[in-house]
Design a protein around this motif. Structure first.
Motif, PDB file in Angstrom:
ATOM      1  N   THR A 134     -18.880 -36.913 -74.510  1.00 28.46           N
ATOM      2  CA  THR A 134     -20.067 -36.055 -74.439  1.00 28.46           C
ATOM      3  C   THR A 134     -21.042 -36.311 -75.580  1.00 28.46           C
ATOM      4  OG1 THR A 134     -18.916 -34.300 -75.592  1.00 28.46           O
ATOM      5  CG2 THR A 134     -18.992 -34.161 -73.192  1.00 28.46           C
ATOM      6  N   ILE A 192     -25.191 -32.387 -66.181  1.00 31.49           N
ATOM      7  CA  ILE A 192     -26.175 -31.312 -66.233  1.00 31.49           C
ATOM      8  C   ILE A 192     -25.493 -29.988 -66.532  1.00 31.49           C
ATOM      9  CG2 ILE A 192     -27.819 -30.010 -64.842  1.00 31.49           C
ATOM     10  CD1 ILE A 192     -28.369 -32.691 -63.407  1.00 31.49           C
ATOM     11  N   SER A 193     -24.346 -29.754 -65.891  1.00 33.66           N
ATOM     12  CA  SER A 193     -23.719 -28.455 -66.143  1.00 33.66           C
ATOM     13  C   SER A 193     -23.119 -28.414 -67.549  1.00 33.66           C
ATOM     14  CB  SER A 193     -22.686 -28.113 -65.066  1.00 33.66           C
ATOM     15  OG  SER A 193     -21.500 -28.786 -65.295  1.00 33.66           O
ATOM     16  N   ALA A 215     -24.439 -29.973 -70.098  1.00 36.65           N
ATOM     17  CA  ALA A 215     -25.596 -29.822 -70.969  1.00 36.65           C
ATOM     18  C   ALA A 215     -26.065 -28.377 -70.961  1.00 36.65           C
ATOM     19  CB  ALA A 215     -26.720 -30.746 -70.526  1.00 36.65           C
ATOM     20  N   ALA A 216     -26.007 -27.742 -69.774  1.00 31.80           N
ATOM     21  CA  ALA A 216     -26.423 -26.345 -69.697  1.00 31.80           C
ATOM     22  C   ALA A 216     -25.499 -25.471 -70.529  1.00 31.80           C
ATOM     23  CB  ALA A 216     -26.425 -25.888 -68.246  1.00 31.80           C
ATOM     24  N   GLN A 217     -24.202 -25.784 -70.509  1.00 32.69           N
ATOM     25  CA  GLN A 217     -23.261 -24.995 -71.308  1.00 32.69           C
ATOM     26  C   GLN A 217     -23.511 -25.176 -72.797  1.00 32.69           C
ATOM     27  OE1 GLN A 217     -19.264 -25.941 -70.266  1.00 32.69           O
ATOM     28  NE2 GLN A 217     -19.656 -25.626 -68.094  1.00 32.69           N
ATOM     29  N   ARG A 218     -23.880 -26.406 -73.156  1.00 35.30           N
ATOM     30  CA  ARG A 218     -24.084 -26.684 -74.574  1.00 35.30           C
ATOM     31  C   ARG A 218     -25.376 -26.067 -75.082  1.00 35.30           C
ATOM     32  NH1 ARG A 218     -21.321 -28.332 -78.220  1.00 35.30           N
ATOM     33  NH2 ARG A 218     -23.252 -28.815 -79.226  1.00 35.30           N
ATOM     34  N   GLU A 219     -26.247 -25.711 -74.129  1.00 36.53           N
ATOM     35  CA  GLU A 219     -27.577 -25.245 -74.488  1.00 36.53           C
ATOM     36  C   GLU A 219     -27.538 -24.152 -75.561  1.00 36.53           C
ATOM     37  OE1 GLU A 219     -30.984 -26.692 -74.051  1.00 36.53           O
ATOM     38  OE2 GLU A 219     -29.580 -27.259 -72.480  1.00 36.53           O
ATOM     39  N   THR A 271     -24.870 -23.251 -77.574  1.00 40.20           N
ATOM     40  CA  THR A 271     -23.853 -23.263 -78.628  1.00 40.20           C
ATOM     41  C   THR A 271     -24.392 -23.892 -79.910  1.00 40.20           C
ATOM     42  OG1 THR A 271     -23.045 -25.262 -77.651  1.00 40.20           O
ATOM     43  CG2 THR A 271     -21.850 -23.276 -77.134  1.00 40.20           C
ATOM     44  N   PRO A 306     -21.987 -28.667 -83.398  1.00 43.09           N
ATOM     45  CA  PRO A 306     -21.762 -29.950 -82.736  1.00 43.09           C
ATOM     46  C   PRO A 306     -20.403 -29.948 -82.042  1.00 43.09           C
ATOM     47  CG  PRO A 306     -22.022 -30.253 -85.116  1.00 43.09           C
ATOM     48  CD  PRO A 306     -22.157 -28.813 -84.842  1.00 43.09           C
ATOM     49  N   ALA A 307     -20.263 -30.813 -81.055  1.00 42.70           N
ATOM     50  CA  ALA A 307     -19.045 -30.796 -80.238  1.00 42.70           C
ATOM     51  C   ALA A 307     -17.791 -30.921 -81.081  1.00 42.70           C
ATOM     52  CB  ALA A 307     -19.118 -31.910 -79.206  1.00 42.70           C
TER      53      ALA A 307
END
Lengths: 406, 372, 515
Positions: C315, C328-329, C331-335, C337, C340-341
């Motif tokens: 990711t 996309i989903s 990325a939407a979840q990360r929007e 937070t 960093p991962a």
């Protein structure tokens, strides 16, 4: 000894962690592009991007998503002397880095296509993050307009366009889906010609807001148009559907296609044939005078889908008649394709490589004046069609309707 | 862990030979050969395979003459200290520079394809740490790792071939034999140069646990690597056509990136790159081992670690600072590469063979004179 | 350190007081003296430690016979006669040893024996009466199986030896005992099959055991750390098991078991990497499902080691690999937070490790409830609060579950530790980092040995014959060879060839029809 190694490794690991992460790009720092448009104006590249807005497509909790009202994509364009300069200029206005790896579709304007597409190819083969499997399309207007058009059935219209073109190429065979590497390899091939499908917005006004997509019928929609002929990387003309089907037959790229044909020698009654398999054999021959003749043999198989004629489909001779009519239809489109490509002096039929492969020595001699020789190449066609099934009814409804019918 | 008598099996040695040749060839071969021989490139590679097999027989034969001493000691016992010194130092230099070249290719590739912004220094250092760790463990460990890496790659290659099945255009191979013989031969030079690296068998041969398999090891190793090259070049041509191959910097991986299965399995090249990374590690580790082995043996050094660390650092610096850019590097590879490899892998074994034959003959004659 | 052994003195008074001196005035030391009636002089003394002996045995087999001894016996026999009488007639215990030094007396007492001293005689009798409260043979708590024996080892070394003896009724089964631990004097027994176990390895293990110089051994873990080949490795080079059937199977394949008194965990050496993925149940179930499960276990090991790092690497470095819709989903979840991962992953992983440790330490009654609540609340709430993304919670949970699939706890622990290292590498260099880390690990494993046996044995160096029990479990009749190098070369053949079961040519049912 091991202890020392461990210590060295530890120091290095620490150095890495503290200094680290040069290439890291978090998902929320990316502007994921689903389609790009290339246009040229006053010697400047205008690049348009259709960027996905993830949060409006799926909500963070992974729930029902699609919070309607928000546009699923945003479109903007930037200018620059080179493509990458234009892309770099996007950093002046966008908070996120453009990310092209998920780009499915590339729309090129007619203007740009007439100027030549090699800069685009160079960028695509040079940049590791852009994929070589992106689909190329041409549009007569502005590519940005194509990217702005929304689709009700597919929220990300870039993806939608890709689905349309691949569905068409797999089930329609009228227009081929051309990926950038395929375009590249045919443009550098012996014929130095390639084909690109056209996309256009039919109707007006354009559908650019989600309110408009909420209606059951849209005033305008994206649809595929003709087939552009690219010769030596420049657009030289267009093929209509009949001609492009002919090209597909000659180049053996027909998958399945529905062909409407008249079921009698004369008259306006029509039938539809669903072609399921087709194989084309292309064999070049050299005549005594040195001129080339290409013989094309098409073997097609399929199902009768629809007929208006009062026919008894039990009878072999009736089927044979239909097959003959069909063959005529296909031959017609092949002939049309040949005429069109002669007209544009562009060898989109791939005769050059056919001759090159069969007669490598002779090819050496003619390859420099191929453009002039090509229109003189003769073609023989032989089409055989087999109707394998006639669907689940044996007779036409027309026949039962008529008073003398049983 | 440093054991005096390390032994490797014939299978491991075969895998080592194959992986000594394959990884870097994978990167550049298709582009280099198609540039010369276009769609007939695969014939060139096939020719190089035949040449390589000849060399493999010779190297196998030469290694068989060795009664089981380490290579340098063997030379010393037969041809004297001076010869051993010259050959040993030259080979050390050769293996260090081959390692440096491989390291440079490796890091350039990583920097090109996946880590564009990471300083090359860091990438090279990481590679070197892992390689030195392997060299420190010795050939036995390297050989064991090799075997696992080898199997993984064979499996993955087959999967890749299956996935690519529908993208192959056999028409791209036509017309066969269009290029004249000299061109095809010219094309076969660089794949053959790659195959000459089989000469590393002279160094690892004495470690083999069963000497009777030496010849077989040598020949199968080259056969595998050569077949691999043929397959690779063919695949690249079958997919991109002879022209486009030249445009793409790393066709072997670009080929895989075309795979699209459904809408969910795509851009698989990173998986293939990941596995290829392991083969690259094995290759560099083997050559670094060869270098340190030569040097240690030459000066009979008991504590091997300092030499290994020193050579590692030296190789790292060579890889980092010898070439300004890729153009510089490919110029070097074009001009200096082939003669260098030719000298180390063909000329030295040949000279060695002649010298040994000559010694044997004089010894024989002397024996006769003594009898008479 | 060792002083010269002193003999038992002549008089029992002296001896008795010396014993009391040595052991201190513990209430559990019982000293009973018997004398002839009237004469007063004590002729026989019994000494034992109440908490170590089996009281029943002592009372019925030793105390009562002595008490029932007639008066005249005491008078008639001199010390020699009395000693012989005791040894041959009176004591109703099977195992009796004659000891004559103080050291032996003390040690014998501490092992739970009863000492019988006869006045004027310089040799004492030690009757084996060890017993006391002990856990019986129960179902093992770790490594549980559905099909297979339910017995587990106990803390008692005798019980454990008997559990093995009962499974392998061969005269070749050898038990070699050693006492290790200056203070604890723990019995350590090496078990192997003579002729099948590789003699070199037996010698090597004996040598390593005898070089241990420590004051205490309380568990087999002590022994493991003293004798393993390499300390600085996350991978275990000795196996441990609570299951007698597993240990017996190991012994039959030529491995050597080390039983340590006081713990149900028996060690098995030498081991190869693949052994940690075998469960005894593999051999009791049908081979197809056993093979499938084994592949699942290897997969789980990889997942448990790699999944978070792969997630981070893909990711944050290789987004092109993710299918567009998934990207996309994600990325939407990360929007929403903030971290960093890699930081996110570390937070979740550490949280899970804390939860897990808490689950183990908490009283059993509330343990599971609290850990479930903790996981649910923390997971769900953390996602809703926007601290971590939902996908990360899924990844971490699956990693955690996958970790429990590995049958051997110490191998599972290895994957837990390596996971963190790989996460750092994956977060800084993407897949290149992970592959380099894995390569480092592979080199490390290839260089590892367990008592001289290469750790990756049947795979590299390759031994085709033994691959039948690595990734898959072949049917029993196909596995005709024992693992090479582990067992003696001559004893490689395990069973006869061509034992594939086949139905008889004539079908009895049809015969019946015909008849």
């Amino acid at each position: 000894m091991t202890g020392k190694m461990v210590r060295i490794a530890l120091v290095l690991a620490l150095a890495i962690i503290t200094a680290g992460c040069w290439d890291r790009k978090e998902l929320n720092e990316l502007a994921i592009t689903s389609a790009t448009g290339f246009d040229v104006q006053d010697n400047q590249w205008i690049i348009s991007y259709q960027v996905i807005i993830p949060s409006s497509i799926s909500s963070g909790m992974g729930g029902a998503g699609s919070s309607s009202g928000h546009s699923p994509v945003t479109v903007y364009s930037t200018k620059g002397r080179t493509i990458r300069e234009a892309v770099a200029h996007s950093l002046l206005e966008s908070p996120r880095r453009l990310y092209f790896a998920h780009n499915r579709v590339m729309v090129v304007s007619e203007r740009a296509a007439k100027k030549g597409l090699s800069p685009i190819l160079d960028v695509y083969f040079r940049q590791p993050d852009s994929r070589e499997t992106v689909n190329m399309l041409v549009t007569k207007g502005s590519p940005k307009r194509i990217l702005e058009q929304l689709m009700p059935s597919s929220r990300i219209s870039g993806q939608g366009i890709q689905e349309i073109i691949s569905l068409q190429s797999e089930n329609g065979s009228l227009l081929p889906a051309v990926k950038i590497y395929e375009y590249g390899s045919s443009i550098v091939g012996d014929a130095r010609s390639a084909l690109l499908p056209e996309i256009l917005v039919s109707g007006s006004p354009d559908v650019t807001t989600t309110e408009q997509t909420n209606k059951t019928s849209q005033p305008s929609k994206l649809r595929l148009g003709q087939l552009a002929i690219m010769k030596e990387d420049k657009l030289v003309g267009w093929l209509n559907h009949r001609e492009s089907l002919g090209v597909a037959f000659i180049t053996n790229k027909v998958n399945t296609v529905n062909i409407a044909f008249s079921c009698e020698e004369s008259g306006d009654k029509n039938s539809t044939f669903e072609l399921l398999r087709s194989k084309t054999k292309v064999e070049p021959k050299q005549g005594d005078g040195g001129g080339f003749t290409i013989s094309i043999a098409v073997d097609a198989y399929g199902t009768l889908e629809e007929t208006e004629c009062p026919l008894d489909l039990h009878k072999p001779e009736v089927i044979a008649g239909l097959e003959k009519q069909l063959a005529k239809e296909i031959e017609g489109s092949i002939r049309a394709a040949l005429l069109a490509s002669r007209r544009h002096k562009s060898d989109v039929l791939g005769f050059a490589s056919v001759i090159h492969r069969k007669f490598p020595k002779q090819w050496e001699a003619v390859k420099d004046e191929w453009d002039d020789l090509f229109p003189m190449v003769e073609m023989e066609t032989k089409v055989s069609v087999t109707i394998e099934r006639v669907g689940v009814s044996n007779k036409s409804f027309k026949e039962l309707e008529s008073p003398e019918g049983e | 862990m440093m054991k005096a008598t390390e032994k490797i099996t014939a299978l491991q040695a075969t895998a080592l030979l194959m992986l000594a040749i394959m990884p870097t060839g994978l990167l550049y071969l298709p582009a280099i050969v198609t540039k010369i021989a276009a769609q007939d490139a695969w014939i060139s590679v096939l020719v190089s395979l035949l040449l390589g097999l000849g060399l493999a027989f010779y190297i196998g034969y030469l290694t068989l003459q060795n009664p089981g001493m380490s290579f340098i000691r063997w030379i010393e016992s037969r041809l004297g200290r001076i010869a051993a010194l010259i050959i040993g130092l030259f080979l050390t230099k050769y293996y260090v520079s081959v390692s440096a070249v491989a390291l440079q290719e490796f890091s350039t590739f990583i920097a090109d394809e996946i880590l564009q912004r990471t300083p090359v220094f860091i990438i090279v250092s990481i590679v070197m740490i892992v390689v030195l760790y392997a060299v420190y463990h010795g050939l036995e460990t390297i050989a064991r790792v090799t075997l696992i890496v080898f199997f993984l790659n064979v499996v993955l290659t087959f999967i890749g071939l299956l996935l690519l099945g529908k993208d192959l255009h056999f028409a791209y191979l036509l017309p066969v034999g269009e290029k004249p013989v000299p061109v095809i031969l010219k094309g076969s030079i660089s794949p053959f140069i790659w195959l000459t690296e089989v000469a590393v068998l002279l160094i690892i041969g004495p470690f083999l646990n069963k000497k009777q398999y030496l010849m077989r090891t040598s020949v199968t190793g080259v056969l595998l690597a050569g077949t691999w090259n043929v397959l690779l070049v063919m695949l690249a041509i079958l997919i991109f056509g002879p022209k486009l191959v030249q445009l793409v910097a790393y066709p072997s991986f670009a080929v895989v990136s075309l795979v699209e299965i459904g809408n969910f399995l795509e851009r698989l090249e990173i998986v293939f790159i990941s596995l290829w990374i392991t083969t690259m590690y094995v290759k560099i580790a083997l050559f670094m081992f060869a270098a340190s082995h030569c040097l240690n043996d030459l000066f009979r050094i008991e504590n091997k670690l300092p030499i290994q660390l020193g050579l590692g650092l030296f190789t790292l610096m060579t890889a980092l600072y010898s070439w300004d850019n890729t153009a510089d590097f490919s110029e070097f590879m074009r001009l200096a590469g082939p003669p260098h490899l030719f000298l180390a892998n063909i000329a030295i074994p040949l000279l060695l063979g002649i010298a040994l034959w000559f010694m044997k003959r004089t010894a024989h004659r002397r024996g006769e004179q003594n009898d008479g | 350190m060792k002083k010269k052994p002193t003999r038992i003195p002549n008089t029992i008074q002296e001896t008795a007081s010396w014993i009391q001196d040595q052991l201190g005035a513990s209430p559990d030391i019982i000293l009973r003296a018997y004398s002839a009636e009237g004469a007063g002089a004590e002729r026989v003394v019994l000494v034992y430690i109440d908490s170590l002996v089996d009281n029943d045995t002592v009372n019925s087999k030793i105390v009562r016979p002595i008490q029932e001894l007639s008066e005249e016996a005491f008078e008639r026999f001199d010390e020699r006669g009395l000693y012989a009488l005791m040894k041959d007639r009176i004591l109703g215990v099977g195992s009796i040893a004659e000891i004559d030094t103080f050291d032996h007396v003390i040690q014998s007492l501490l092992e739970g024996n009863t000492i019988i001293l006869v006045d004027g005689y310089q040799t004492a009798l030690a009757a084996q009466t060890a017993g006391g409260d002990e856990r019986g043979v129960e179902e093992p708590t770790s490594q549980t199986v559905i099909r297979g024996p339910k017995e587990g080892f106990t803390e008692n070394i005798k019980t454990n030896m008997s559990l093995l003896r009962r499974r392998i009724k061969s005269p070749k089964l050898r038990f070699v005992q050693q006492k290790i631990g200056e203070v604890t004097q723990t019995s350590v027994v090496i078990v192997y099959l003579d002729g099948i176990a590789n003699q070199k390895i037996v010698k090597e293990i004996t040598r390593r055991l005898s070089t241990i110089d420590t004051d205490s051994i309380l568990e087999s873990g002590y022994i493991e750390e003293f004798i393993q080949d390499r300390t600085y490795t996350p991978f275990p080079t000795l196996q441990n098991s609570e299951r007698p059937d597993g240990i017996a199977a190991g012994i039959l394949e030529g491995q050597i078991a080390i039983i340590v008194d006081g713990t149900p965990f028996v060690l098995l050496a030498p081991v190869t990497f693949n052994r940690f993925f075998q469960s005894s149940e593999d051999y009791y179930q049908r081979f197809d499902i056993a093979s499938f499960l084994r592949l699942i276990r290897y997969g789980s090991f990889l997942a448990s080691m790699l999944l978070p790092s792969l997630y981070i690497a893909i990711t944050t470095f290789h987004q092109e690999m993710i299918p567009t819709t998934l990207l996309i989903s994600l990325a939407a979840q990360r929007e929403g937070t903030p971290f960093p991962a890699i930081v996110e992953a570390f937070i979740m992983e550490i949280t899970f490790e804390v939860l897990r440790e808490a689950g183990v330490r908490m009283p059993r009654a509330i343990g599971s409830a609290i850990s479930i609540v903790g996981a649910l609340v923390l997971g769900q709430a953390a996602v809703q609060a926007g601290l971590v993304s939902a996908a990360m919670v899924i990844v971490v949970s699956f990693t955690a579950i996958a970790n429990f699939v590995i049958p051997s706890m110490n191998m599972a622990a290895a994957s837990r530790l390596i996971r963190f290292g790989l996460m750092i590498l994956g977060g800084t260099f993407g897949l290149f980092g992970i592959m380099s880390g894995l390569m480092f690990m592979l080199i490390h494993m290839a260089g590892l040995r367990s008592f001289g046996i290469p750790y990756l044995l049947p795979v590299s160096p390759l031994s085709i014959n033994n691959l039948k029990d690595v990734f898959i479990r072949a049917p029993w009749w196909r596995m005709s060879k024992r693992p090479t190098l582990v067992s003696e070369p001559e004893a490689e053949t395990r069973q006869g060839k061509s034992q594939k079961p086949e139905p008889p040519n004539t079908d009895p049912a049809h015969e019946g029809d015909r008849g």
